[in-house]
Design an enzyme around this catalytic site. Structure first.
Site, PDB file in Angstrom:
ATOM      1  N   ASP A  18       0.463  -1.485   0.521  1.00 18.02           N
ATOM      2  CA  ASP A  18       0.062  -0.077  -0.045  1.00 18.02           C
ATOM      3  C   ASP A  18       0.750   1.529  -0.417  1.00 18.02           C
ATOM      4  O   ASP A  18       0.608   2.117   0.489  1.00 18.02           O
ATOM      5  CB  ASP A  18      -1.070   0.173   1.319  1.00 18.02           C
ATOM      6  CG  ASP A  18      -1.226  -1.311   1.253  1.00 18.02           C
ATOM      7  OD1 ASP A  18      -1.576  -1.732   0.129  1.00 18.02           O
ATOM      8  OD2 ASP A  18      -1.760  -1.808   2.613  1.00 18.02           O
ATOM      9  N   LYS A  21       2.742   2.269  -5.499  1.00 14.78           N
ATOM     10  CA  LYS A  21       3.276   1.930  -5.890  1.00 14.78           C
ATOM     11  C   LYS A  21       2.198   2.084  -7.228  1.00 14.78           C
ATOM     12  O   LYS A  21       2.687   2.482  -8.004  1.00 14.78           O
ATOM     13  CB  LYS A  21       3.642  -0.018  -5.668  1.00 14.78           C
ATOM     14  CG  LYS A  21       4.649  -0.190  -4.155  1.00 14.78           C
ATOM     15  CD  LYS A  21       4.381  -1.656  -4.613  1.00 14.78           C
ATOM     16  CE  LYS A  21       2.687  -2.247  -4.102  1.00 14.78           C
ATOM     17  NZ  LYS A  21       2.418  -1.777  -3.346  1.00 14.78           N
ATOM     18  N   GLY A  45      -4.890  -4.480  -4.781  1.00 11.74           N
ATOM     19  CA  GLY A  45      -5.302  -2.880  -5.129  1.00 11.74           C
ATOM     20  C   GLY A  45      -4.800  -2.002  -5.766  1.00 11.74           C
ATOM     21  O   GLY A  45      -4.759  -1.079  -4.821  1.00 11.74           O
ATOM     22  N   HIS A  46      -3.542  -1.781  -6.634  1.00 11.06           N
ATOM     23  CA  HIS A  46      -3.643  -0.626  -6.509  1.00 11.06           C
ATOM     24  C   HIS A  46      -4.285   0.448  -7.263  1.00 11.06           C
ATOM     25  O   HIS A  46      -5.671   0.265  -7.945  1.00 11.06           O
ATOM     26  CB  HIS A  46      -2.441  -0.846  -8.372  1.00 11.06           C
ATOM     27  CG  HIS A  46      -1.444  -1.842  -8.031  1.00 11.06           C
ATOM     28  ND1 HIS A  46      -0.561  -1.203  -6.414  1.00 11.06           N
ATOM     29  CD2 HIS A  46      -0.487  -2.794  -8.473  1.00 11.06           C
ATOM     30  CE1 HIS A  46       0.713  -2.482  -6.947  1.00 11.06           C
ATOM     31  NE2 HIS A  46       0.182  -2.670  -7.510  1.00 11.06           N
ATOM     32  N   THR A 131      -6.643 -11.321   2.088  1.00 14.22           N
ATOM     33  CA  THR A 131      -7.457 -10.363   1.450  1.00 14.22           C
ATOM     34  C   THR A 131      -8.807 -11.820   0.785  1.00 14.22           C
ATOM     35  O   THR A 131      -9.586 -11.079   0.738  1.00 14.22           O
ATOM     36  CB  THR A 131      -7.144  -9.803   0.143  1.00 14.22           C
ATOM     37  OG1 THR A 131      -6.497 -10.591  -0.461  1.00 14.22           O
ATOM     38  CG2 THR A 131      -6.401  -8.471   0.601  1.00 14.22           C
ATOM     39  N   GLN A 226       1.883  -5.810  -2.840  1.00 15.46           N
ATOM     40  CA  GLN A 226       2.365  -6.191  -1.912  1.00 15.46           C
ATOM     41  C   GLN A 226       3.873  -5.542  -1.422  1.00 15.46           C
ATOM     42  O   GLN A 226       3.715  -4.395  -2.305  1.00 15.46           O
ATOM     43  CB  GLN A 226       2.520  -7.075  -1.230  1.00 15.46           C
ATOM     44  CG  GLN A 226       1.222  -8.112  -1.215  1.00 15.46           C
ATOM     45  CD  GLN A 226       0.584  -9.029  -2.773  1.00 15.46           C
ATOM     46  OE1 GLN A 226       1.354  -9.421  -3.200  1.00 15.46           O
ATOM     47  NE2 GLN A 226      -0.065  -8.704  -3.102  1.00 15.46           N
ATOM     48  N   ASP A 335       2.737  14.170   1.643  1.00 17.22           N
ATOM     49  CA  ASP A 335       1.611  15.209   1.945  1.00 17.22           C
ATOM     50  C   ASP A 335       1.138  15.342   2.412  1.00 17.22           C
ATOM     51  O   ASP A 335       0.336  15.971   3.828  1.00 17.22           O
ATOM     52  CB  ASP A 335       0.979  15.644   1.146  1.00 17.22           C
ATOM     53  CG  ASP A 335       0.078  14.994   0.509  1.00 17.22           C
ATOM     54  OD1 ASP A 335       1.207  13.347   0.174  1.00 17.22           O
ATOM     55  OD2 ASP A 335      -1.430  14.516   0.341  1.00 17.22           O
TER      56      ASP A 335
END
Ligand code: GDP
Length: 426
Positions: A18, A21, A45-46, A131, A226, A335
């Protein structure tokens, strides 16, 4: 990342996944001809944001959003074909044509419904925090030499015979695990029959395809899923994924030799998160955990689960630099730290009363470490508009300098927002 000498590069996560990438691959894909997924499955899950549209890609390489990029699902991936087709259809319906631009390795193993049943059952007995998409059982079948591969669909008769054996085996396991559900052979056979024509139309020897592209001077980007700390061998075992997420896995999972790869970019958040179970040594206090999660939107792209949040862990990233041979770092989500007044950085651990600069191999020892924090001043200013290092506040630059020094690899990119253009190339 790409230059005259670097035509083949890998992007890997250098923490627990997460890291962003998807965004980095999306940015770099602009300069690539081929983007290749080499491990994992539909659990990646990108998230990629282009303009006002957000795409979550689980099975297809995120390079697909660039119209002149060819995408490859390599042999090291375990393929959920239904998810793949749903994503392809979703892209088409939003005006992104994919025809002739996506290829799937005929050596890739299929994730089938019985794998998902087994995944759910085994999660009940040993909670890893997976998952639940059948990835682990599909890889277990691969190493157990009873997997069903994409190329097997070329002979559906023979595959049906394999399937009968596999479904029976899965049902015995489910019974042993005390689960009531059973897999149906008829449903599996019908599924494969339905998937075969479309899947075979994109199936090929993708190792050869990539080899030829490289020979022709094309630029190839290998996209990891991952993160290094979830690598089957190098991660925090057993709280890991079932494949080699580190750069070495790219060679095996794409079907090209290690000498073909010239650059390895490690993506790290400016802090640390972890989803699923297992230790997180640089965990923030309950209050800061909540604050970081809110500021960073730290909820799983696939499962929606809240991610645990912690501060930047230099021991973890230093380790990732070593086991991946990272040639550069991309720091994302700078940020997110914009409003934090003083920012702890975990510079080392203390283990059983001694300072420890390397990641312990066993989870039991990692669970015992105490973080050694150093606190850096925050910048308390908005960074999302920065496009060069000089645009960043002084304390933000100092923060980056310090984590670069601790990690031991040069920072090549800094990401300051979700959008494509919110990136600083160093
Ligand atoms: P991946 O699996 O490594 O691609 O990571 P995810 O997509 O699961 O998570 C990254 C999340 O952070 C996504 O929602 C991205 O849109 C977002 N993201 C990526 N880079 C930045 C950044 O620099 N700043 C902020 N605020 N969000 C980012």
């Amino acid at each position: 990342m790409f230059d005259e000498r670097t035509t083949c590069a890998v992007v890997v996560g250098a923490q627990w996944g997460d890291e962003g990438k998807g965004k980095l691959v999306d940015v770099l894909a602009e300069r690539a001809d081929l983007v290749v997924r080499y491990q994992g499955g539909a659990n990646a899950g990108h998230t990629v944001v282009t303009g006002e549209t957000q795409f979550i890609l689980r099975q297809i390489p995120s390079g697909i959003l660039h119209r002149n990029v060819t995408c490859v699902v390599g042999n090291g991936v375990v393929l959920d074909a239904e998810t793949l087709f749903a994503e392809l259809d979703g892209l088409e319906s939003r005006g992104i044509g994919t025809g002739g631009r996506l290829f799937v390795s005929d050596r890739a193993h299929l994730v089938l419904p019985y794998h998902k049943l087994l995944d759910a059952a085994s999660e009940k007995s040993q909670a890893i925090g997976t998952t639940g998409r059948g990835i682990g059982p599909a890889y277990a079948d691969k190493t157990g030499r009873r997997g069903i591969r994409v190329g097997d669909l070329r002979d559906l008769g023979a595959t049906r015979r394999l399937l009968a054996d596999r479904v029976e085996r899965a049902n015995s396991l489910l019974a042993m695990m005390g689960v009531a559900e059973r897999a149906s052979l008829e449903e599996h056979a019908a599924l494969l029959e339905r998937l075969a024509p479309r899947l075979l139309s994109v199936a090929t020897d993708t190792g050869l395809l990539i080899h030829r592209a490289l020979q022709a001077g094309k630029r190839v980007l290998l996209e990891g899923a991952q993160g290094a700390l979830l690598d089957l061998d190098h991660g925090t075992y057993p709280y890991v994924t079932s494949s080699n997420t580190t750069a070495g896995g790219a060679s095996v999972g794409a079907g090209i030799g290690p000498t073909a790869i010239h650059g390895v970019l490690g993506v790290v958040k400016a802090y640390t998160t972890r989803v699923g179970n297992g230790p997180l040594p640089s965990a923030a206090s309950a209050e800061d955990d909540e604050r970081l999660r809110k500021l960073g939107g730290e909820f799983g792209a696939v499962t929606g689960r809240p991610r645990r949040c912690g501060w930047f862990d230099a021991t973890v990233v230093r380790y990732a630099v070593r086991v991946n041979g990272l040639t550069g770092l991309a720091v994302t989500k700078l940020d997110v730290l914009d409003t934090i007044e003083s920012i702890p950085v975990c510079v080392a651990y203390e283990l059983d009363g001694e300072r420890c600069e390397e990641l312990p191999s066993e989870v039991a020892r990692l669970e015992r470490v105490r973080p050694v924090f150093e606190t850096l001043p925050g910048w308390c200013a908005v960074t999302s508009g920065a496009r060069t290092l000089a645009d960043l506040p002084r304390h933000a630059r100092a923060y980056l300098d310090r984590i670069e020094q601790l990690a031991g690899a040069p920072i090549r990119y800094v990401s300051v927002g979700t959008r494509r253009d919110q990136i600083i190339e160093v």
